[in-house]
Design a protein around this motif. Structure first.
Motif, PDB file in Angstrom:
ATOM      1  N   LYS A 155       0.738  -1.075   0.051  1.00  0.00           N
ATOM      2  CA  LYS A 155      -0.131   0.042   0.053  1.00  0.00           C
ATOM      3  C   LYS A 155       1.013   1.160   0.155  1.00  0.00           C
ATOM      4  O   LYS A 155       1.759   1.386   0.815  1.00  0.00           O
ATOM      5  CB  LYS A 155      -0.910   0.065   1.220  1.00  0.00           C
ATOM      6  CG  LYS A 155      -1.847   1.275   1.140  1.00  0.00           C
ATOM      7  CD  LYS A 155      -2.562   1.376   2.583  1.00  0.00           C
ATOM      8  CE  LYS A 155      -3.346   0.097   2.882  1.00  0.00           C
ATOM      9  NZ  LYS A 155      -4.303   0.453   4.236  1.00  0.00           N
TER      10      LYS A 155
ATOM     11  N   GLU B 252      -0.612   1.089  -9.399  1.00  0.00           N
ATOM     12  CA  GLU B 252      -1.751   0.040  -9.590  1.00  0.00           C
ATOM     13  C   GLU B 252      -1.745  -1.118 -10.461  1.00  0.00           C
ATOM     14  O   GLU B 252      -1.922  -2.198 -10.314  1.00  0.00           O
ATOM     15  CB  GLU B 252      -3.009   0.759  -9.538  1.00  0.00           C
ATOM     16  CG  GLU B 252      -3.369   1.780  -8.360  1.00  0.00           C
ATOM     17  CD  GLU B 252      -4.724   2.599  -8.673  1.00  0.00           C
ATOM     18  OE1 GLU B 252      -5.222   2.814  -9.804  1.00  0.00           O
ATOM     19  OE2 GLU B 252      -5.094   3.355  -7.808  1.00  0.00           O
TER      20      GLU B 252
ATOM     21  N   GLN C 191      -1.557  -0.930  -3.995  1.00  0.00           N
ATOM     22  CA  GLN C 191      -2.678  -0.283  -3.763  1.00  0.00           C
ATOM     23  C   GLN C 191      -2.325   1.029  -3.632  1.00  0.00           C
ATOM     24  O   GLN C 191      -1.156   1.214  -2.684  1.00  0.00           O
ATOM     25  CB  GLN C 191      -3.285  -0.829  -2.669  1.00  0.00           C
ATOM     26  CG  GLN C 191      -4.718   0.207  -2.045  1.00  0.00           C
ATOM     27  CD  GLN C 191      -5.276  -0.568  -0.757  1.00  0.00           C
ATOM     28  OE1 GLN C 191      -4.701  -1.734  -0.257  1.00  0.00           O
ATOM     29  NE2 GLN C 191      -6.281   0.043  -0.162  1.00  0.00           N
TER      30      GLN C 191
ATOM     31  N   LEU D 285      -3.086   5.153  -2.449  1.00  0.00           N
ATOM     32  CA  LEU D 285      -3.933   6.191  -1.920  1.00  0.00           C
ATOM     33  C   LEU D 285      -3.273   7.298  -2.123  1.00  0.00           C
ATOM     34  O   LEU D 285      -2.123   7.518  -2.288  1.00  0.00           O
ATOM     35  CB  LEU D 285      -4.054   6.139  -0.204  1.00  0.00           C
ATOM     36  CG  LEU D 285      -4.694   4.842   0.196  1.00  0.00           C
ATOM     37  CD1 LEU D 285      -4.411   4.740   1.916  1.00  0.00           C
ATOM     38  CD2 LEU D 285      -6.034   4.521  -0.166  1.00  0.00           C
TER      39      LEU D 285
ATOM     40  N   SER E 259      -4.332   5.436   7.262  1.00  0.00           N
ATOM     41  CA  SER E 259      -4.206   4.238   6.296  1.00  0.00           C
ATOM     42  C   SER E 259      -2.955   3.435   6.772  1.00  0.00           C
ATOM     43  O   SER E 259      -2.876   2.450   6.094  1.00  0.00           O
ATOM     44  CB  SER E 259      -3.973   5.043   4.844  1.00  0.00           C
ATOM     45  OG  SER E 259      -2.778   5.614   4.788  1.00  0.00           O
TER      46      SER E 259
ATOM     47  N   PRO F 103       0.194   3.199   5.426  1.00  0.00           N
ATOM     48  CA  PRO F 103       0.717   2.819   4.247  1.00  0.00           C
ATOM     49  C   PRO F 103       2.196   2.022   4.379  1.00  0.00           C
ATOM     50  O   PRO F 103       2.780   2.144   5.397  1.00  0.00           O
ATOM     51  CB  PRO F 103       0.981   3.801   3.493  1.00  0.00           C
ATOM     52  CG  PRO F 103       1.240   4.959   4.226  1.00  0.00           C
ATOM     53  CD  PRO F 103       0.560   4.787   5.565  1.00  0.00           C
ATOM     54  N   ASP F 104       2.696   1.273   3.475  1.00  0.00           N
ATOM     55  CA  ASP F 104       3.830   0.511   3.669  1.00  0.00           C
ATOM     56  C   ASP F 104       4.990   1.497   3.237  1.00  0.00           C
ATOM     57  O   ASP F 104       6.204   1.435   3.710  1.00  0.00           O
ATOM     58  CB  ASP F 104       3.957  -0.615   2.495  1.00  0.00           C
ATOM     59  CG  ASP F 104       3.068  -1.787   3.082  1.00  0.00           C
ATOM     60  OD1 ASP F 104       3.086  -2.343   4.247  1.00  0.00           O
ATOM     61  OD2 ASP F 104       2.126  -2.050   2.351  1.00  0.00           O
TER      62      ASP F 104
ATOM     63  N   ALA G 261      -0.155  -7.331   0.297  1.00  0.00           N
ATOM     64  CA  ALA G 261      -0.822  -6.298   0.905  1.00  0.00           C
ATOM     65  C   ALA G 261      -0.594  -5.924   2.203  1.00  0.00           C
ATOM     66  O   ALA G 261       0.011  -7.081   2.888  1.00  0.00           O
ATOM     67  CB  ALA G 261      -2.290  -6.015   0.601  1.00  0.00           C
ATOM     68  N   SER G 262      -0.574  -4.805   2.779  1.00  0.00           N
ATOM     69  CA  SER G 262      -0.238  -4.588   4.309  1.00  0.00           C
ATOM     70  C   SER G 262      -1.180  -5.243   5.068  1.00  0.00           C
ATOM     71  O   SER G 262      -0.630  -5.582   6.276  1.00  0.00           O
ATOM     72  CB  SER G 262      -0.030  -3.051   4.630  1.00  0.00           C
ATOM     73  OG  SER G 262      -1.507  -2.403   4.228  1.00  0.00           O
TER      74      SER G 262
ATOM     75  N   GLN H 268      -8.343  -7.608  -5.412  1.00  0.00           N
ATOM     76  CA  GLN H 268      -7.743  -7.902  -3.918  1.00  0.00           C
ATOM     77  C   GLN H 268      -8.555  -9.466  -3.376  1.00  0.00           C
ATOM     78  O   GLN H 268      -9.640  -9.698  -3.600  1.00  0.00           O
ATOM     79  CB  GLN H 268      -8.333  -7.012  -2.807  1.00  0.00           C
ATOM     80  CG  GLN H 268      -7.822  -7.302  -1.359  1.00  0.00           C
ATOM     81  CD  GLN H 268      -8.146  -6.000  -0.412  1.00  0.00           C
ATOM     82  OE1 GLN H 268      -9.139  -5.237  -0.825  1.00  0.00           O
ATOM     83  NE2 GLN H 268      -7.381  -5.844   0.334  1.00  0.00           N
TER      84      GLN H 268
END
Length: 227
Positions: free
Chosen positions: A2, A21, A26, A28, A43, A45-46, A126-127, A138
């Motif tokens: 992410k 993407e 993913q 944001l 969120s 994120p990674d 995914a995270s 997903q």
């Protein structure tokens, strides 16, 4: 993986989001420095791609506030401010890497993946602990369902089994024999051509996602992003 992309240029924001993407991440997006920290905290994120020239609040201020709040997410600064002094300030504020604009998209992706690996994250999943995402799709590992942009894909059980198998290893060829075992478990009487029928039906049903199920003669099938 992410990503949180904090970039106020609409064209660049759209280009980067679509690119990542399609490569299985993913993304944001946020174009406002005032909202960036709240989205970052919500969120988790990674990795974060951060522009410095943001409306409302400068990118360095956002980064400083994030580090002060205990957010250790790896950050790559993307900016037109390319002087050595600007880079030193960014790194001292808490950035992990710095890429001046314009930049090569492949280099940026490589830096993101390397940064996440070094931080202990996984660039291939995914995270969230229970799901894997790729190309807007997903896989929920808890219930086995596959979603595209939040909506469940309407698939027959064997189509779903095939999609789950290739979605687990996007970009990697999986032997037809192995896929047959996964799609038709315990059915030893199944003809080799049966998996081809399922693949044909699945290919049509995921055409709108931007993913392609590709047949590799002598190797099997792989899932890739549409060109």
């Amino acid at each position: 993986m992410k990503l949180l992309l904090i970039e106020d240029n609409p064209t660049l924001q759209t280009t980067l989001a679509r690119t990542f993407e399609r490569r299985g991440m993913q993304v944001l997006t946020c174009g406002d420095g005032e909202r960036a920290l709240a989205l970052w905290q919500a969120s988790l994120p990674d990795a974060v791609l951060l522009d410095l020239s943001l409306p409302g609040r400068d990118g360095l201020q956002v980064l400083g506030d994030a580090r002060a709040a205990g957010l250790a997410t790896p950050v790559i600064i993307l900016t037109a401010r390319g002087t050595v002094g600007d880079r030193i300030i960014g790194l001292n504020t808490g950035a992990d890497d710095y890429l001046p604009k314009p930049f090569d998209l492949d280099e940026l992706e490589a830096r993101v993946r390397a940064l996440v690996r070094r931080s202990g994250g996984s660039p291939d999943s995914a995270s969230a602990g229970h799901s894997a995402a790729w190309c807007g799709m997903q896989l929920d590992k808890d219930n086995g369902a596959v979603y595209f942009e939040g909506a469940p894909l309407e698939l027959a059980p064997r189509e779903l089994a095939l999609l789950r198998a290739v979605l687990a290893k996007p970009g990697q060829a999986i032997a037809k024999e192995r896929l047959t075992e996964l799609v038709f478990p315990g059915e030893s009487h199944i003809q080799p051509e049966a998996i081809e029928v399922v693949a044909y039906r699945l290919r049509k049903k995921i055409a709108h996602t931007g993913a392609q199920l590709v047949t590799l003669r002598g190797l099997g099938y792989l899932l890739k992003a549409a060109a």
